[in-house]
Design a protein around this motif. Structure first.
Motif, PDB file in Angstrom:
ATOM      1  N   GLY A 165       0.798  -1.213   0.000  1.00 21.23           N
ATOM      2  CA  GLY A 165       0.000   0.000   0.000  1.00 21.23           C
ATOM      3  C   GLY A 165       0.832   1.265   0.000  1.00 21.23           C
ATOM      4  O   GLY A 165       0.371   2.326  -0.437  1.00 21.23           O
ATOM      5  N   ARG A 166       2.068   1.186   0.498  1.00 21.52           N
ATOM      6  CA  ARG A 166       2.944   2.349   0.543  1.00 21.52           C
ATOM      7  C   ARG A 166       3.973   2.356  -0.588  1.00 21.52           C
ATOM      8  O   ARG A 166       4.653   3.358  -0.800  1.00 21.52           O
ATOM      9  N   ARG A 167       4.103   1.243  -1.260  1.00 22.90           N
ATOM     10  CA  ARG A 167       5.227   1.073  -2.181  1.00 22.90           C
ATOM     11  C   ARG A 167       5.245   2.130  -3.288  1.00 22.90           C
ATOM     12  O   ARG A 167       6.301   2.691  -3.601  1.00 22.90           O
ATOM     13  N   ALA A 168       4.100   2.383  -3.899  1.00 19.49           N
ATOM     14  CA  ALA A 168       4.086   3.319  -5.025  1.00 19.49           C
ATOM     15  C   ALA A 168       4.503   4.720  -4.593  1.00 19.49           C
ATOM     16  O   ALA A 168       5.248   5.405  -5.300  1.00 19.49           O
ATOM     17  N   ALA A 169       4.032   5.175  -3.430  1.00 22.09           N
ATOM     18  CA  ALA A 169       4.367   6.513  -2.962  1.00 22.09           C
ATOM     19  C   ALA A 169       5.833   6.625  -2.587  1.00 22.09           C
ATOM     20  O   ALA A 169       6.446   7.686  -2.733  1.00 22.09           O
ATOM     21  N   ARG A 170       6.420   5.530  -2.106  1.00 23.01           N
ATOM     22  CA  ARG A 170       7.809   5.562  -1.651  1.00 23.01           C
ATOM     23  C   ARG A 170       8.798   5.260  -2.776  1.00 23.01           C
ATOM     24  O   ARG A 170       9.878   5.835  -2.836  1.00 23.01           O
ATOM     25  N   MET A 171       8.418   4.335  -3.673  1.00 22.14           N
ATOM     26  CA  MET A 171       9.354   3.833  -4.684  1.00 22.14           C
ATOM     27  C   MET A 171       8.933   4.125  -6.113  1.00 22.14           C
ATOM     28  O   MET A 171       9.717   3.935  -7.039  1.00 22.14           O
ATOM     29  N   GLY A 172       7.682   4.571  -6.306  1.00 26.93           N
ATOM     30  CA  GLY A 172       7.167   4.707  -7.650  1.00 26.93           C
ATOM     31  C   GLY A 172       6.709   3.367  -8.195  1.00 26.93           C
ATOM     32  O   GLY A 172       6.914   2.316  -7.583  1.00 26.93           O
ATOM     33  N   THR A 173       6.072   3.389  -9.364  1.00 27.13           N
ATOM     34  CA  THR A 173       5.676   2.146 -10.027  1.00 27.13           C
ATOM     35  C   THR A 173       6.593   1.816 -11.194  1.00 27.13           C
ATOM     36  O   THR A 173       6.511   0.729 -11.752  1.00 27.13           O
ATOM     37  N   PHE A 174       7.435   2.757 -11.592  1.00 32.09           N
ATOM     38  CA  PHE A 174       8.533   2.494 -12.520  1.00 32.09           C
ATOM     39  C   PHE A 174       9.624   3.502 -12.216  1.00 32.09           C
ATOM     40  O   PHE A 174       9.398   4.501 -11.515  1.00 32.09           O
ATOM     41  N   ALA A 175      10.833   3.249 -12.688  1.00 31.62           N
ATOM     42  CA  ALA A 175      11.965   4.123 -12.385  1.00 31.62           C
ATOM     43  C   ALA A 175      12.698   4.504 -13.660  1.00 31.62           C
ATOM     44  O   ALA A 175      12.773   3.724 -14.611  1.00 31.62           O
ATOM     45  N   VAL A 176      13.229   5.721 -13.659  1.00 34.18           N
ATOM     46  CA  VAL A 176      14.042   6.221 -14.772  1.00 34.18           C
ATOM     47  C   VAL A 176      15.353   6.751 -14.190  1.00 34.18           C
ATOM     48  O   VAL A 176      15.354   7.520 -13.223  1.00 34.18           O
ATOM     49  N   THR A 177      16.440   6.338 -14.792  1.00 32.79           N
ATOM     50  CA  THR A 177      17.757   6.789 -14.346  1.00 32.79           C
ATOM     51  C   THR A 177      18.608   7.052 -15.579  1.00 32.79           C
ATOM     52  O   THR A 177      18.543   6.312 -16.563  1.00 32.79           O
ATOM     53  N   SER A 178      19.381   8.129 -15.550  1.00 33.09           N
ATOM     54  CA  SER A 178      20.093   8.563 -16.756  1.00 33.09           C
ATOM     55  C   SER A 178      21.564   8.825 -16.481  1.00 33.09           C
ATOM     56  O   SER A 178      21.922   9.413 -15.461  1.00 33.09           O
ATOM     57  N   LEU A 179      22.399   8.376 -17.406  1.00 27.32           N
ATOM     58  CA  LEU A 179      23.806   8.765 -17.447  1.00 27.32           C
ATOM     59  C   LEU A 179      24.122   9.456 -18.767  1.00 27.32           C
ATOM     60  O   LEU A 179      25.254   9.478 -19.213  1.00 27.32           O
ATOM     61  N   GLY A 191      16.013  -0.310 -10.137  1.00 26.58           N
ATOM     62  CA  GLY A 191      15.572   0.841  -9.361  1.00 26.58           C
ATOM     63  C   GLY A 191      14.578   0.537  -8.272  1.00 26.58           C
ATOM     64  O   GLY A 191      13.998   1.459  -7.694  1.00 26.58           O
ATOM     65  N   GLY A 192      14.358  -0.761  -7.985  1.00 26.44           N
ATOM     66  CA  GLY A 192      13.412  -1.112  -6.936  1.00 26.44           C
ATOM     67  C   GLY A 192      11.982  -1.218  -7.410  1.00 26.44           C
ATOM     68  O   GLY A 192      11.078  -1.463  -6.604  1.00 26.44           O
ATOM     69  N   THR A 193      11.740  -1.039  -8.692  1.00 26.60           N
ATOM     70  CA  THR A 193      10.411  -1.154  -9.287  1.00 26.60           C
ATOM     71  C   THR A 193      10.421  -2.292 -10.307  1.00 26.60           C
ATOM     72  O   THR A 193      11.475  -2.734 -10.755  1.00 26.60           O
ATOM     73  N   THR A 194       9.229  -2.747 -10.700  1.00 24.73           N
ATOM     74  CA  THR A 194       9.164  -3.856 -11.651  1.00 24.73           C
ATOM     75  C   THR A 194       9.852  -3.506 -12.962  1.00 24.73           C
ATOM     76  O   THR A 194      10.485  -4.364 -13.585  1.00 24.73           O
TER      77      THR A 194
END
Length: 275
Positions: A165-179, A191-194
């Protein structure tokens, strides 16, 4: 050699890495022809409005994940695993920031991105990119973890992110990271998301158009997915839809519109981290 304690500013990253050990990551990647995105950015810049590459990816990915609810999900438990599928698409963005003189990774969750326009997303990106992580309330949890002893910090982190119930607010439902701001062609991160998307640099590369070899601005896009939640075919569909959405973008604001009240934003991608 003079060994010493780990910098407390990085304790939240250590807690994150410990928590994602149960993930079963599989990695995919593709190349994106960024010609049309580049054309939109150039026209928008001429009109006084700038968008980062990360913003386009967040905008497109949120709409793709809304069409793939099986991937917009999270899992918990080993003996009796449970999966939650979320109605909102919330993007986790990693940021390369400096706190107390120490270069660290922080992350921010941008909620409801499947309903957000490009300007709104850019405004949120700017907020986290330009704000002071030492005082921003959004990073209060990370600062608290940095102060706690490691055993207590581990327990606190688990309590914050494990409940579905808290996961989406804390971790998001997907992650984006850029270099993409560095000479890195591609990389894979969890990133801790699916679904986690990794952005490399945009570089002129050979492409074939109408049976003729030419060059185009190409970006390497990686996708890491949690095999416990979805299978490879679903992940490949997500990546394919992302490629199509970025190469043939829709729903973008007119680049030559009046932007007299729009803030000037960074021309480059937001620098990333692993958490």
């Amino acid at each position: 050699m003079t060994p010493g304690p780990m910098a407390r500013q990085r304790r939240h990253t250590l807690q994150f890495l410990g928590e994602i050990r149960s993930f079963a990551p599989v990695f995919l990647d593709t190349e994106i022809d960024m010609t049309r995105i580049g054309e939109h950015r150039t026209a928008a810049r001429a009109a006084g409005h700038r968008y980062s590459v990360v913003t386009y990816v967040l905008h497109t990915a949120a709409r793709v994940l809304a069409d793939h609810p099986e991937a917009n999900a999270a899992i918990t438990g080993r003996i009796r695993p449970r999966v939650a599928r979320y109605g909102s698409v919330d993007g986790k963005l990693t940021l390369d920031r400096t706190l107390d003189g120490r270069r660290i990774v922080l992350s921010a969750v941008l909620p409801g991105l499947h309903r957000a326009g490009l300007d709104d997303i850019q405004h949120q990106v700017d907020h986290y990119r330009d704000g002071d992580p030492a005082t921003m309330p959004e990073f209060a949890g990370a600062r608290a973890l940095q102060r706690l002893p490691m055993p207590l910090g581990r327990l606190a982190y688990r309590a914050a992110v494990r409940p579905l119930g808290r996961r989406a607010a804390r971790m998001g439902t997907f992650a984006v990271t850029s270099l993409g701001h560095r000479p890195v062609d591609g990389f894979h991160s969890v990133g801790g998301t699916t679904v986690t998307l990794g952005l490399g640099r945009i570089a002129e590369r050979p492409v074939v158009r109408d049976h003729v070899v030419t060059t185009a601005p190409v970006m390497r896009l990686s996708l890491a997915f949690d095999h416990r939640v979805i299978d490879g075919a679903e992940a490949a569909d997500v990546l394919g839809d992302l490629k199509d959405g970025l190469e043939n973008p829709t729903g973008l604001p007119a680049a030559d519109r009046d932007t007299s009240d729009a803030s000037d934003t960074s021309d480059t991608s937001v620098r990333r981290g692993d958490e």
